[in-house]
Design an enzyme around this catalytic site. Structure first.
Site, mmCIF file in Angstrom:
data_model
loop_
_atom_site.group_PDB
_atom_site.id
_atom_site.type_symbol
_atom_site.label_atom_id
_atom_site.label_comp_id
_atom_site.label_asym_id
_atom_site.label_seq_id
_atom_site.Cartn_x
_atom_site.Cartn_y
_atom_site.Cartn_z
ATOM 1 N N GLY A 212 2.579 49.862 12.054
ATOM 2 C CA GLY A 212 3.713 49.316 11.325
ATOM 3 C C GLY A 212 3.399 49.280 9.845
ATOM 4 O O GLY A 212 2.225 49.411 9.453
ATOM 5 N N GLN B 76 4.032 45.717 1.304
ATOM 6 C CA GLN B 76 2.673 46.287 1.291
ATOM 7 C C GLN B 76 2.566 47.495 0.355
ATOM 8 O O GLN B 76 1.465 47.874 -0.040
ATOM 9 C CB GLN B 76 2.242 46.704 2.703
ATOM 10 C CG GLN B 76 2.026 45.521 3.641
ATOM 11 C CD GLN B 76 1.595 45.987 5.013
ATOM 12 O OE1 GLN B 76 2.436 46.362 5.833
ATOM 13 N NE2 GLN B 76 0.302 45.989 5.276
ATOM 14 N N CYS C 97 -4.665 44.844 9.959
ATOM 15 C CA CYS C 97 -3.624 44.931 8.928
ATOM 16 C C CYS C 97 -4.097 45.922 7.880
ATOM 17 O O CYS C 97 -5.251 45.859 7.442
ATOM 18 C CB CYS C 97 -3.376 43.572 8.285
ATOM 19 S SG CYS C 97 -2.084 43.606 7.016
ATOM 20 N N LEU C 98 -3.224 46.815 7.478
ATOM 21 C CA LEU C 98 -3.600 47.834 6.489
ATOM 22 C C LEU C 98 -3.899 47.195 5.132
ATOM 23 O O LEU C 98 -4.537 47.823 4.288
ATOM 24 C CB LEU C 98 -2.500 48.891 6.364
ATOM 25 C CG LEU C 98 -2.293 49.723 7.644
ATOM 26 C CD1 LEU C 98 -1.056 50.614 7.516
ATOM 27 C CD2 LEU C 98 -3.531 50.574 7.949
ATOM 28 N N HIS D 93 4.308 40.608 13.094
ATOM 29 C CA HIS D 93 3.358 40.852 12.000
ATOM 30 C C HIS D 93 4.100 41.395 10.767
ATOM 31 O O HIS D 93 3.892 40.914 9.645
ATOM 32 C CB HIS D 93 2.286 41.838 12.504
ATOM 33 C CG HIS D 93 1.279 42.257 11.487
ATOM 34 N ND1 HIS D 93 -0.063 41.959 11.594
ATOM 35 C CD2 HIS D 93 1.390 42.980 10.338
ATOM 36 C CE1 HIS D 93 -0.706 42.463 10.564
ATOM 37 N NE2 HIS D 93 0.152 43.099 9.779
ATOM 38 N N GLU D 94 4.966 42.382 10.990
ATOM 39 C CA GLU D 94 5.703 42.977 9.857
ATOM 40 C C GLU D 94 6.694 41.975 9.273
ATOM 41 O O GLU D 94 6.861 41.893 8.051
ATOM 42 C CB GLU D 94 6.445 44.246 10.290
ATOM 43 C CG GLU D 94 5.579 45.359 10.864
ATOM 44 C CD GLU D 94 4.322 45.634 10.084
ATOM 45 O OE1 GLU D 94 4.306 45.448 8.858
ATOM 46 O OE2 GLU D 94 3.327 46.031 10.714
ATOM 47 N N HIS E 103 5.149 39.770 6.792
ATOM 48 C CA HIS E 103 4.920 40.366 5.466
ATOM 49 C C HIS E 103 6.139 40.169 4.553
ATOM 50 O O HIS E 103 5.992 40.034 3.335
ATOM 51 C CB HIS E 103 4.645 41.873 5.584
ATOM 52 C CG HIS E 103 3.226 42.232 5.909
ATOM 53 N ND1 HIS E 103 2.167 41.906 5.091
ATOM 54 C CD2 HIS E 103 2.684 42.929 6.940
ATOM 55 C CE1 HIS E 103 1.034 42.372 5.622
ATOM 56 N NE2 HIS E 103 1.321 42.990 6.746
#
Ligand code: GNR
Ligand code: NI
Length: 169
Positions: free
Chosen positions: A46, A51, A93-94, A135-136, A139
């Site tokens: 994702g 981000q 997480c990226l 999670h997204e 953000h």
């Protein structure tokens, strides 16, 4: 299409509350394409617009395994309208390279959003798809993995990321 650079913790821009998209036009469609390309290149399951330094309520998710056909889900102005049960999942997480932490989430969610054509849809998800959506969605509100773990683990992750930043990677 372009791969955009991903912001890393503790970049304060990751803490911004993203604004709703007014209209799904060409700029938003380009953002969606870039989010997908950047997510696939990373690779990740994702990616949320904040981000890549775009403070808008947009994210993409694709949980298909490497040997499965891709299945891109696009979420514009998403709302989680139902949460059920709990599950624990080891998340990455990226924006936190090399970090993996067990995090508790709702086991199943119902989400309402608009797609890349601006059409409203509703989706029910469980398992990894439900985890990735939560999670997204976090953000978009400036909420990060570290906000879901205990103070001790949080401190360890914080130190690791600060050290990594000093190392310039
Ligand atoms: O690539 C990712 N993997 C992942 C694994 C478990 C739970 C959540 C995720 S999302 C993450 C990509 C990312 O940072 N999205 O914001
Ligand atoms: Ni993330």
């Amino acid at each position: 299409m372009a791969i955009r650079p991903i912001l890393h913790y503790p970049d304060p821009r990751l803490r911004t509350k993203a604004a709703p998209v007014a209209d799904v036009g060409p700029e938003i469609r380009e953002l969606i394409e870039d989010l997908a390309e950047t997510m696939y290149a990373a690779p990740g399951v994702g990616l949320a617009a904040p981000q890549v330094d775009v403070p808008l309520r947009v994210f993409v998710v694709d949980i298909a395994a490497a040997d499965e056909p891709s299945s891109l889900h696009v979420f514009v102005n998403p709302e989680i309208v139902r949460r059920e049960g709990t599950l624990s999942w080891q998340e990455g997480c990226l924006s936190f390279p090399t970090v993996a932490e067990e995090i508790e989430r709702a086991a199943a969610v119902t989400v309402r959003a608009r797609d890349a054509d601006g059409q409203p849809f509703e989706l029910q998800a469980d398992g990894l798809l439900a985890v990735a959506i939560q999670h997204e969605h976090d953000h978009l509100d400036g909420v990060l993995m570290v906000d879901h773990i205990g103070p001790l683990k949080r401190r360890i992750v914080h130190r690791k990321m600060m050290k990594r930043q000093r190392g310039g990677s």
